[in-house]
Design a protein around this motif. Structure first.
Motif, PDB file in Angstrom:
ATOM      1  N   GLN A  76       0.814  -1.215   0.000  1.00 21.28           N
ATOM      2  CA  GLN A  76       0.000   0.000   0.000  1.00 21.28           C
ATOM      3  C   GLN A  76       0.851   1.270   0.000  1.00 21.28           C
ATOM      4  O   GLN A  76       0.641   2.166  -0.800  1.00 21.28           O
ATOM      5  N   LYS A  77       1.788   1.361   0.906  1.00 15.91           N
ATOM      6  CA  LYS A  77       2.638   2.555   0.983  1.00 15.91           C
ATOM      7  C   LYS A  77       3.814   2.454   0.039  1.00 15.91           C
ATOM      8  O   LYS A  77       4.371   3.461  -0.376  1.00 15.91           O
ATOM      9  N   GLY A  78       4.227   1.236  -0.287  1.00 22.35           N
ATOM     10  CA  GLY A  78       5.345   1.037  -1.189  1.00 22.35           C
ATOM     11  C   GLY A  78       6.685   1.113  -0.472  1.00 22.35           C
ATOM     12  O   GLY A  78       6.772   1.525   0.692  1.00 22.35           O
ATOM     13  N   ILE A  79       7.714   0.682  -1.191  1.00 22.84           N
ATOM     14  CA  ILE A  79       9.081   0.701  -0.672  1.00 22.84           C
ATOM     15  C   ILE A  79       9.953   1.389  -1.710  1.00 22.84           C
ATOM     16  O   ILE A  79       9.954   0.991  -2.878  1.00 22.84           O
ATOM     17  N   PRO A  80      10.716   2.412  -1.306  1.00 22.67           N
ATOM     18  CA  PRO A  80      11.602   3.084  -2.262  1.00 22.67           C
ATOM     19  C   PRO A  80      12.617   2.104  -2.869  1.00 22.67           C
ATOM     20  O   PRO A  80      13.081   1.172  -2.198  1.00 22.67           O
ATOM     21  N   MET A  81      12.941   2.307  -4.117  1.00 20.87           N
ATOM     22  CA  MET A  81      13.843   1.421  -4.845  1.00 20.87           C
ATOM     23  C   MET A  81      15.190   1.263  -4.135  1.00 20.87           C
ATOM     24  O   MET A  81      15.786   0.188  -4.173  1.00 20.87           O
ATOM     25  N   ASP A  82      15.659   2.290  -3.463  1.00 27.03           N
ATOM     26  CA  ASP A  82      16.953   2.232  -2.767  1.00 27.03           C
ATOM     27  C   ASP A  82      16.971   1.192  -1.649  1.00 27.03           C
ATOM     28  O   ASP A  82      18.038   0.775  -1.218  1.00 27.03           O
ATOM     29  N   TYR A  83      15.806   0.782  -1.166  1.00 23.68           N
ATOM     30  CA  TYR A  83      15.728  -0.175  -0.061  1.00 23.68           C
ATOM     31  C   TYR A  83      15.542  -1.624  -0.532  1.00 23.68           C
ATOM     32  O   TYR A  83      15.488  -2.528   0.290  1.00 23.68           O
ATOM     33  N   ILE A  84      15.416  -1.823  -1.822  1.00 21.11           N
ATOM     34  CA  ILE A  84      15.221  -3.160  -2.362  1.00 21.11           C
ATOM     35  C   ILE A  84      16.570  -3.873  -2.423  1.00 21.11           C
ATOM     36  O   ILE A  84      17.549  -3.329  -2.915  1.00 21.11           O
ATOM     37  N   SER A  85      16.602  -5.098  -1.881  1.00 23.61           N
ATOM     38  CA  SER A  85      17.835  -5.883  -1.878  1.00 23.61           C
ATOM     39  C   SER A  85      17.490  -7.358  -2.088  1.00 23.61           C
ATOM     40  O   SER A  85      16.324  -7.750  -2.029  1.00 23.61           O
ATOM     41  N   ASP A  86      18.513  -8.174  -2.291  1.00 27.64           N
ATOM     42  CA  ASP A  86      18.304  -9.618  -2.401  1.00 27.64           C
ATOM     43  C   ASP A  86      17.664 -10.167  -1.138  1.00 27.64           C
ATOM     44  O   ASP A  86      16.821 -11.057  -1.197  1.00 27.64           O
ATOM     45  N   ASP A  87      18.084  -9.660   0.005  1.00 28.13           N
ATOM     46  CA  ASP A  87      17.519 -10.128   1.278  1.00 28.13           C
ATOM     47  C   ASP A  87      16.023  -9.830   1.365  1.00 28.13           C
ATOM     48  O   ASP A  87      15.245 -10.661   1.842  1.00 28.13           O
TER      49      ASP A  87
END
Length: 82
Positions: free
Chosen positions: A58-69
Motif C-alpha cells: 500500500q505505501k510502497g518501498i523506495p527502490m533504494d531499499y530493495i535488496s536480495d535479502d
C-alpha cells in the motif's frame, strides 16, 4: 518510464523455479515498489504449470531499499501462505 516499470527476475529455490515481477511506480520523483508477484513451478514435476502469488504494498518501498535479502523475505512469505 514516466509511470514506472517492472523488473523481472528468475531464481531457483530447491526444486522450484521462481519468476518474480517487481512493479515500480514513479511517485514524487522516486521509484516505489508497489507490487510483488511470483510465478512458481516445481522443476521436477511432469506438469510444468506455474502457480501465481502476489501482494500489493500500500505505501510502497523506495527502490533504494530493495535488496536480495528483501526479495528472499517476500519469497519466503509467499511460500508460507501458499
Amino acid at each position: 518510464m514516466q509511470e514506472g516499470f517492472i523488473i523481472k527476475q528468475t531464481f531457483r529455490d530447491g526444486h522450484y523455479l521462481v519468476v518474480s515481477n517487481l512493479e515500480f511506480k514513479y511517485i514524487d520523483k522516486n521509484f516505489i515498489l508497489k507490487k510483488y508477484e511470483e510465478h512458481i513451478t516445481d522443476v521436477f514435476s511432469e506438469i510444468q504449470d506455474f502457480e501465481t502469488a502476489s501482494f500489493i504494498l500500500q505505501k510502497g518501498i523506495p527502490m533504494d531499499y530493495i535488496s536480495d535479502d528483501l526479495i528472499y523475505i517476500f519469497h519466503e512469505y509467499l511460500m508460507s501462505v501458499k
